[in-house]
Design an enzyme around this catalytic site. Structure first.
Site, PDB file in Angstrom:
ATOM      1  N   ASP A   1      33.964   9.059  44.428  1.00 57.19           N
ATOM      2  CA  ASP A   1      34.639   9.454  43.195  1.00 57.19           C
ATOM      3  C   ASP A   1      35.133   8.161  42.543  1.00 57.19           C
ATOM      4  O   ASP A   1      34.728   7.054  42.952  1.00 57.19           O
ATOM      5  CB  ASP A   1      35.749  10.499  43.450  1.00 57.19           C
ATOM      6  CG  ASP A   1      36.938   9.918  44.192  1.00 57.19           C
ATOM      7  OD1 ASP A   1      36.887   8.734  44.600  1.00 57.19           O
ATOM      8  OD2 ASP A   1      37.930  10.644  44.370  1.00 57.19           O
ATOM      9  N   HIS A   2      36.017   8.275  41.541  1.00 60.10           N
ATOM     10  CA  HIS A   2      36.505   7.076  40.853  1.00 60.10           C
ATOM     11  C   HIS A   2      37.262   6.152  41.808  1.00 60.10           C
ATOM     12  O   HIS A   2      37.154   4.937  41.718  1.00 60.10           O
ATOM     13  CB  HIS A   2      37.395   7.470  39.669  1.00 60.10           C
ATOM     14  CG  HIS A   2      38.432   8.482  40.031  1.00 60.10           C
ATOM     15  ND1 HIS A   2      38.116   9.811  40.235  1.00 60.10           N
ATOM     16  CD2 HIS A   2      39.760   8.368  40.252  1.00 60.10           C
ATOM     17  CE1 HIS A   2      39.226  10.474  40.550  1.00 60.10           C
ATOM     18  NE2 HIS A   2      40.236   9.612  40.575  1.00 60.10           N
TER      19      HIS A   2
ATOM     20  N   ARG B   1      41.182   3.608  49.475  1.00 62.16           N
ATOM     21  CA  ARG B   1      42.545   3.198  49.107  1.00 62.16           C
ATOM     22  C   ARG B   1      43.355   2.696  50.298  1.00 62.16           C
ATOM     23  O   ARG B   1      44.323   1.971  50.106  1.00 62.16           O
ATOM     24  CB  ARG B   1      43.291   4.367  48.448  1.00 62.16           C
ATOM     25  CG  ARG B   1      42.839   4.618  47.008  1.00 62.16           C
ATOM     26  CD  ARG B   1      43.719   5.621  46.303  1.00 62.16           C
ATOM     27  NE  ARG B   1      43.302   5.773  44.906  1.00 62.16           N
ATOM     28  CZ  ARG B   1      43.377   6.906  44.222  1.00 62.16           C
ATOM     29  NH1 ARG B   1      43.859   8.007  44.800  1.00 62.16           N
ATOM     30  NH2 ARG B   1      42.986   6.954  42.966  1.00 62.16           N
TER      31      ARG B   1
ATOM     32  N   GLY C   1      39.597   8.326  47.748  1.00 61.77           N
ATOM     33  CA  GLY C   1      40.838   7.623  48.050  1.00 61.77           C
ATOM     34  C   GLY C   1      41.114   7.596  49.547  1.00 61.77           C
ATOM     35  O   GLY C   1      41.400   6.549  50.129  1.00 61.77           O
ATOM     36  N   THR C   2      41.020   8.763  50.160  1.00 61.93           N
ATOM     37  CA  THR C   2      41.316   8.884  51.600  1.00 61.93           C
ATOM     38  C   THR C   2      40.083   9.161  52.449  1.00 61.93           C
ATOM     39  O   THR C   2      40.128   8.969  53.673  1.00 61.93           O
ATOM     40  CB  THR C   2      42.281  10.056  51.831  1.00 61.93           C
ATOM     41  OG1 THR C   2      41.659  11.245  51.312  1.00 61.93           O
ATOM     42  CG2 THR C   2      43.627   9.827  51.147  1.00 61.93           C
ATOM     43  N   GLY C   3      39.046   9.706  51.853  1.00 56.60           N
ATOM     44  CA  GLY C   3      37.896  10.213  52.606  1.00 56.60           C
ATOM     45  C   GLY C   3      38.080  11.673  53.001  1.00 56.60           C
ATOM     46  O   GLY C   3      37.122  12.342  53.402  1.00 56.60           O
TER      47      GLY C   3
ATOM     48  N   ASN D   1      29.783  13.611  68.133  1.00 58.14           N
ATOM     49  CA  ASN D   1      29.685  14.659  67.097  1.00 58.14           C
ATOM     50  C   ASN D   1      28.371  14.641  66.327  1.00 58.14           C
ATOM     51  O   ASN D   1      28.154  15.512  65.484  1.00 58.14           O
ATOM     52  CB  ASN D   1      30.852  14.529  66.104  1.00 58.14           C
ATOM     53  CG  ASN D   1      32.195  14.418  66.801  1.00 58.14           C
ATOM     54  OD1 ASN D   1      32.843  13.376  66.764  1.00 58.14           O
ATOM     55  ND2 ASN D   1      32.615  15.476  67.476  1.00 58.14           N
TER      56      ASN D   1
ATOM     57  N   HIS E   1      27.601  17.284  74.716  1.00 57.53           N
ATOM     58  CA  HIS E   1      27.985  17.335  73.296  1.00 57.53           C
ATOM     59  C   HIS E   1      27.042  18.221  72.490  1.00 57.53           C
ATOM     60  O   HIS E   1      27.448  18.807  71.495  1.00 57.53           O
ATOM     61  CB  HIS E   1      28.023  15.918  72.721  1.00 57.53           C
ATOM     62  CG  HIS E   1      28.936  15.002  73.481  1.00 57.53           C
ATOM     63  ND1 HIS E   1      30.298  15.219  73.561  1.00 57.53           N
ATOM     64  CD2 HIS E   1      28.675  13.901  74.235  1.00 57.53           C
ATOM     65  CE1 HIS E   1      30.837  14.271  74.315  1.00 57.53           C
ATOM     66  NE2 HIS E   1      29.883  13.469  74.740  1.00 57.53           N
TER      67      HIS E   1
ATOM     68  N   ARG F   1      28.146  21.795  72.353  1.00 57.92           N
ATOM     69  CA  ARG F   1      29.293  21.974  71.446  1.00 57.92           C
ATOM     70  C   ARG F   1      28.825  22.012  69.984  1.00 57.92           C
ATOM     71  O   ARG F   1      29.350  22.789  69.182  1.00 57.92           O
ATOM     72  CB  ARG F   1      30.319  20.871  71.687  1.00 57.92           C
ATOM     73  CG  ARG F   1      30.946  21.009  73.066  1.00 57.92           C
ATOM     74  CD  ARG F   1      31.668  19.796  73.533  1.00 57.92           C
ATOM     75  NE  ARG F   1      32.151  20.011  74.902  1.00 57.92           N
ATOM     76  CZ  ARG F   1      32.535  19.049  75.717  1.00 57.92           C
ATOM     77  NH1 ARG F   1      32.511  17.795  75.311  1.00 57.92           N
ATOM     78  NH2 ARG F   1      32.954  19.325  76.928  1.00 57.92           N
TER      79      ARG F   1
HETATM   80  C1  RB5 Z   1      41.752  11.089  43.732  1.00 59.06           C
HETATM   81  O1  RB5 Z   1      42.977  10.763  43.165  1.00 59.06           O
HETATM   82  C2  RB5 Z   1      41.940  11.440  45.218  1.00 59.06           C
HETATM   83  O2  RB5 Z   1      42.570  12.672  45.334  1.00 59.06           O
HETATM   84  C3  RB5 Z   1      40.602  11.439  45.914  1.00 59.06           C
HETATM   85  O3  RB5 Z   1      40.014  10.187  45.754  1.00 59.06           O
HETATM   86  C4  RB5 Z   1      40.610  11.701  47.404  1.00 59.06           C
HETATM   87  O4  RB5 Z   1      41.504  10.863  48.064  1.00 59.06           O
HETATM   88  C5  RB5 Z   1      40.690  13.102  47.828  1.00 59.06           C
HETATM   89  O5  RB5 Z   1      40.654  13.424  49.026  1.00 59.06           O
END
Ligand code: RB5
Length: 144
Positions: A8-9, A109, A66-68, A99, A133, A136
């Protein structure tokens, strides 16, 4: 090996860097987008990358937000996708060994580019261990 990439962005800049990194290492890369850092919705790109895996156009997927976390939640909605949100090299190895993850979801981020490149290296070079594995994973597939 063919790797499908999407973001994403929030993940755009690292996606571009990881794309160049993989191309330099000789991987074939499918860039599912986006093409700029303009605001987009991560499920749209998780879906694109998941489809490349499902129709066997790509062997593995790499998704960045941002977080994955959002990418992993979205990609795992598609049958036969095993997407792992990975933030360190140990998890990268285990996501493959235990897995048989076929998509790695990275945090742009909270994790540096250097660490994410290491994660991608390990993810793409570690084999599934099979054996206990596999049973599973069969149970996970039965949930789909
Ligand atoms: C975008 O702001 C943020 O929510 C996205 O990149 C992500 O972290 C979602 O899980």
């Amino acid at each position: 090996m063919i790797v499908a990439l999407g973001s994403d962005h929030a993940g755009f800049s690292q996606k571009e860097e990881i794309k160049a990194y993989l191309l330099e290492k000789g991987f074939e890369v499918i860039d599912a987008g986006p093409r700029s850092a303009s605001r987009v919705d991560y499920p749209d790109y998780a879906e694109k990358v998941a489809h490349y895996i499902r129709d066997s156009s790509a062997d593995f997927g790499v998704l960045l937000c941002g977080t994955g976390i959002g990418m992993a939640i979205a990609a795992n909605k598609l049958r036969s996708i095993r997407a792992a949100n990975v933030i360190n090299t140990e998890f990268a190895a285990l996501a493959r060994k235990h897995n048989d993850a076929n998509v790695v979801c990275l945090s742009a981020r909270y994790v540096t580019l250097a660490t994410n490149e290491e994660i991608v290296d390990i993810f793409l070079s570690t084999d599934f261990e099979g054996a206990r594995h596999s049973m599973r994973l069969d149970k996970i597939a039965a949930l789909e």
